[in-house]
Structure formats: C-alpha cells, structure tokens
Write an enzyme that holds these catalytic residues in place. Structure first.
Site, PDB file in Angstrom:
ATOM      1  NE  ARG A 141      19.566 -20.226   1.063  1.00  0.00           N
ATOM      2  CZ  ARG A 141      18.586 -20.369   1.943  1.00  0.00           C
ATOM      3  NH1 ARG A 141      17.344 -20.069   1.614  1.00  0.00           N
ATOM      4  NH2 ARG A 141      18.838 -20.820   3.148  1.00  0.00           N
ATOM      5  CE  LYS A 195      14.451 -18.466  25.009  1.00  0.00           C
ATOM      6  NZ  LYS A 195      13.028 -18.599  24.728  1.00  0.00           N
ATOM      7  N   GLY A 198      22.469 -19.243  11.593  1.00  0.00           N
ATOM      8  CA  GLY A 198      22.105 -17.925  11.057  1.00  0.00           C
ATOM      9  C   GLY A 198      22.825 -16.783  11.760  1.00  0.00           C
ATOM     10  N   GLY A 202      19.072 -25.202   9.335  1.00  0.00           N
ATOM     11  CA  GLY A 202      18.543 -26.421   9.956  1.00  0.00           C
ATOM     12  C   GLY A 202      19.318 -27.678   9.610  1.00  0.00           C
TER      13      GLY A 202
HETATM   14  P1  ADP Z   1      22.553 -19.296  15.658  1.00  0.00           P
HETATM   15  O1  ADP Z   1      21.482 -18.605  14.840  1.00  0.00           O
HETATM   16  O2  ADP Z   1      23.926 -19.015  15.112  1.00  0.00           O
HETATM   17  O3  ADP Z   1      22.290 -20.766  15.829  1.00  0.00           O
HETATM   18  P2  ADP Z   1      21.312 -18.561  18.143  1.00  0.00           P
HETATM   19  O4  ADP Z   1      20.076 -18.200  17.414  1.00  0.00           O
HETATM   20  O5  ADP Z   1      21.289 -19.758  18.997  1.00  0.00           O
HETATM   21  O6  ADP Z   1      22.558 -18.650  17.128  1.00  0.00           O
HETATM   22  O7  ADP Z   1      21.742 -17.381  19.115  1.00  0.00           O
HETATM   23  C1  ADP Z   1      21.891 -16.052  18.727  1.00  0.00           C
HETATM   24  C2  ADP Z   1      21.296 -15.094  19.704  1.00  0.00           C
HETATM   25  O8  ADP Z   1      21.778 -15.291  21.027  1.00  0.00           O
HETATM   26  C3  ADP Z   1      21.604 -13.676  19.353  1.00  0.00           C
HETATM   27  O9  ADP Z   1      20.415 -13.002  19.011  1.00  0.00           O
HETATM   28  C4  ADP Z   1      22.226 -13.092  20.623  1.00  0.00           C
HETATM   29  O10 ADP Z   1      21.795 -11.788  20.913  1.00  0.00           O
HETATM   30  C5  ADP Z   1      21.725 -14.054  21.685  1.00  0.00           C
HETATM   31  N1  ADP Z   1      22.561 -14.004  22.883  1.00  0.00           N
HETATM   32  C6  ADP Z   1      23.846 -14.361  23.017  1.00  0.00           C
HETATM   33  N2  ADP Z   1      24.278 -14.134  24.273  1.00  0.00           N
HETATM   34  C7  ADP Z   1      23.245 -13.612  24.952  1.00  0.00           C
HETATM   35  C8  ADP Z   1      23.059 -13.173  26.310  1.00  0.00           C
HETATM   36  N3  ADP Z   1      24.045 -13.234  27.200  1.00  0.00           N
HETATM   37  N4  ADP Z   1      21.841 -12.700  26.648  1.00  0.00           N
HETATM   38  C9  ADP Z   1      20.845 -12.655  25.754  1.00  0.00           C
HETATM   39  N5  ADP Z   1      20.947 -13.052  24.472  1.00  0.00           N
HETATM   40  C10 ADP Z   1      22.134 -13.534  24.076  1.00  0.00           C
END
Ligand code: ADP
Ligand code: MG
Length: 398
Positions: free
Chosen positions: A37, A195, A352, A375
């Site tokens: 950063r 999710k 992230g 965010g």
């Molecule tokens: P970002 O941080 O890039 O916004 P998210 O936090 O939304 O991404 O999602 C990342 C997480 O989603 C990871 O920890 C990954 O393990 C989980 N993930 C992806 N596909 C699956 C799945 N089929 N079942 C459970 N967890 C999943």
C-alpha cells in the site's frame, strides 16, 4: 466522470499539499510486513515533493474509534514510508501539526498521526475538516480504497480546499471507468465466491449493465437450487431462491445472459486432496458437495471470455484455496490473461479472494487492472456513489 488530477497543478513550490493516503498496512511486532500500500502511493508523494510542495500525509490505521490507542499509532509506519520513498519522513500529532509544518522546507514529507484518533473523523465533522484545511493550501486524495467512507479526511476536507485525485486514485478510476463506466462491449462479468447474500447488490447492478454474467463458486449452487436442482451437501442459501429468480428475471428484461455451471467437481468434504468426482450438476451424489466447476463449465466460461471485449471479475469459480478445487478458477484466469496479453481483452478484477486467486494462478500482473481496494471496489461495481470520489468530482473549493 470528471475530476482534477496532478496535471492540473502548476506552481507547486512552497505549497502545502494535504494528501490522503491509505497506508493501513499489516504489521507484526511493530514492523510493517507488507509495504504494497505504501508503494502504491509513493508516486504521488514523490511527484508532489519533487515539484517542491510540502507534502503532509493524512491516513488512518486500524479502528481506534475516535480515541488515542497507542498500538494504533502511525509512528512506526513513518519509518516504512521513509524506506519506500528513500526520503526523510517527519511525524507529528494533529496538535503538533502547525508547528511541524512551519518548519518544513519545500519538498519535505510529514506524516500526521492516525486520523481515526480524532472523534470527528468518522463522523465527517465539519470543524475537524476545517482544522485539517487550515494546515494546507490544497487537497489530494490518493486513497480510493477509503473513498466509500464519508469521513473528514476523505470527504469533508475535499469541500474546504481545491481538491485533486492523486495518481493511484486516478489510475483506479480510469480502470474502473474502462471496466464498467464506458466499456468496450460485449462486457462479460464473472461473479463467484461463497455466497449470494454478500453479492445481491452487485448482481442486481451488473445484470443491468453487462451482456452476460457468469455465476460461479458457491453462489451458483443457490441459483441451481432455485431452479430445482438438488445440490445435496453443497454450500447453498436455500432461503435466497426467490432473490436468485428475481435477479434472473431482471437479467432477462435487460437482455443479459446468466450463465450457470453445467458440471461440477464434487467431494465428500471441504478438504485439500479430498477424493473427488466430476458429475453433471443435476447428478451430485447423495451427501456430496460441489467444490469447483467442471471441465465443460470451464469451456463454457472460456467461450464467453472469448466473445468479450471487456471482462469484470469478482469471486473465484471454486474453493481455489484447496487443491484440486482451484482448477476452474486457474484455467479461466489464465485464459483471460492470455487474451489480455494478446491485446484482445480489457480485464478488470477485484476482491480480496479474487486477488489471491489470480496471484495463485500467476496471472495478476497480466490483467489490465487488479483492484486491491476491497469494499470501495465492490461498492463501485454495485453502482453506488463513493462519497470520496463524488467530492473530487465536485472539484472541491477553488
Ligand atoms: P472475494 O473476496 O474475491 O470477493 P468471496 O469472498 O466472495 O470473494 O469468495 C471467496 C470464497 O468463496 C473462497 O473462500 C472460496 O473457497 C469460496 N468458494 C468458492 N466456491 C465455493 C464452493 N463451491 N463451495 C464453498 N466455498 C466456495
Ligand atoms: Mg472474500
């Protein structure tokens, strides 16, 4: 989108430039463990200092919530900034600021203590913004990652002085503009991750603006289940079935394709090296969970990337942290990187875990732009107005 940049600044010699930066770096035992950063904002600091400005840095660190918390002092960070800049960095609290600034020579750099020690900072208190403003002649915001917060040093201050975007802010805004503001069509978005619940606003905004949304990762299970597929033990938010169908209806109205996986890699447990199988999404064996997209789905994602001129990516296609369930994410990332390198695709990614996944695939450097803003990146992609950016667009006072 229009805002002033450092290019609009002439005659900087002797001017006091208040520069909001994000140097909320990870620390262990009083030492900075990752200076990324700081490296990102160094060009802005060096440019201003090189042109003879007195550079006064404003930054937050951790969440002291308006109180002085010794462990959250920015003082140890000043030393790290000094290392990156190869330039002496002075340090002062807000109470000491006036005296410290009066001693600065042209080109000097001063870091002020954690803005969040002030109770008025997170309240965007106008008196505090005025107090900051009295210390400078102009304001530069180089902290895109803090721009989704309307705080005194990120928003209020921009209305009290002539306001400019720093180089990092400028680069981020220009990249996001290319990705979603005024993109070269067709635009394809990949939205994956765990999710649906954390990405409802994102999906709702994207289906109105892009030509196709590839839904992947755990959240694809919610969409599959909403359409009657039994996803067995997979991560799934059954209560969001209605939401998923509404998003699909919005997409249809807007002429946006929603692309779901057709096959999946399944296992009995969420564990590296767990014995796995590839099955059609409607044939997940009892008690098993979907942990990655299957090879046919990967081909489908690649064909969407192939048709796109612009790709926006947030969220991995599978549980990429545990092998072999990283395969789909890695294959899609490498294909997007290849097309970007060939000059055929503009690729903008953020989030992230997405940044971690692209690093894991070894292609983060090949994307057109990878945002580390967290965010603020998500809120931008959700179509929200970022107060720190809005204040710059208003041009500040001057
Ligand atoms: P970002 O941080 O890039 O916004 P998210 O936090 O939304 O991404 O999602 C990342 C997480 O989603 C990871 O920890 C990954 O393990 C989980 N993930 C992806 N596909 C699956 C799945 N089929 N079942 C459970 N967890 C999943
Ligand atoms: Mg995440």
């Amino acid at each position: 989108m229009s805002f002033k940049t450092l290019d609009d600044l002439t005659e900087l010699a002797g001017k006091r430039a208040l520069v909001r930066v994000d140097i909320n770096v990870p620390m262990q035992d009083g030492r900075v463990t990752d200076a990324t950063r700081i490296e990102r904002v160094a060009p802005t600091i060096e440019e201003l200092s090189g042109k003879g400005a007195k550079v006064i840095l404003l930054a937050h660190f951790g969440r002291p919530k308006g109180k002085v918390v010794a462990e959250m002092s920015l003082k140890p960070v000043a030393a790290a900034v000094e290392e990156v800049l190869d330039h002496r960095v002075h340090f002062a609290t807000l109470d000491e600021a006036e005296a410290a600034i009066s001693k600065m020579a042209d080109g000097d750099v001063l870091l002020l203590e954690n803005t969040r020690f002030e109770p008025g900072e997170e309240k965007n208190d106008s008196d505090l913004a005025s107090r900051y403003a009295s210390l400078g002649d102009l304001y530069v915001n180089d902290a895109f990652s803090a721009a989704h917060r309307a705080h005194a040093s990120t928003e209020g201050l921009a209305h009290k002085l002539p306001a400019y975007a720093g180089r990092t802010m400028q680069t981020e805004l220009e990249a996001l503009q290319k990705g979603l503001g005024d993109p070269k069509r067709p635009v394809v978005a990949i939205v994956g991750g765990a999710k649906v619940s954390t990405k409802i606003d994102l999906l709702t905004n994207l289906v109105k603006k892009v030509d196709a949304v590839v839904v992947g990762g755990g959240m694809a299970n919610t969409f599959l289940a909403a359409n009657g597929t039994d996803v067995q033990a997979s991560l799934c938010e059954a209560e969001l079935g209605q939401t998923a169908r509404e998003i699909e209806a919005e997409a249809e109205k807007a002429g946006c394709s929603v692309v779901l996986p057709v096959d999946a890699v399944v296992a009995g447990e969420f564990k590296a090296g767990a014995p796995s199988d590839t099955v059609a999404v409607d044939a997940v064996p009892e008690g098993q969970m979907i942990l990655d997209a299957g090879p046919q789905s990967v081909e489908k994602v690649k064909s969407w990337i192939e048709q796109a001129n612009t790709l926006i990516w947030n969220g991995p296609l599978g549980a990429f942290e545990i092998e072999p369930f990283d395969a789909a994410t890695v294959a899609a990332a490498r294909y997007a990187a290849e097309r970007t390198r060939a000059g055929e695709l503009i690729s903008v990614a953020g989030g992230g875990d997405t940044v971690a996944a692209l690093n894991h695939a070894g292609v983060a450097g090949d994307f057109t732009y990878v945002s580390t803003a967290g965010g603020a990146f998500l809120e931008w992609m959700e179509g929200k107005t970022l107060p720190g950016v809005k204040a710059l667009e208003d041009g500040g006072k001057g």
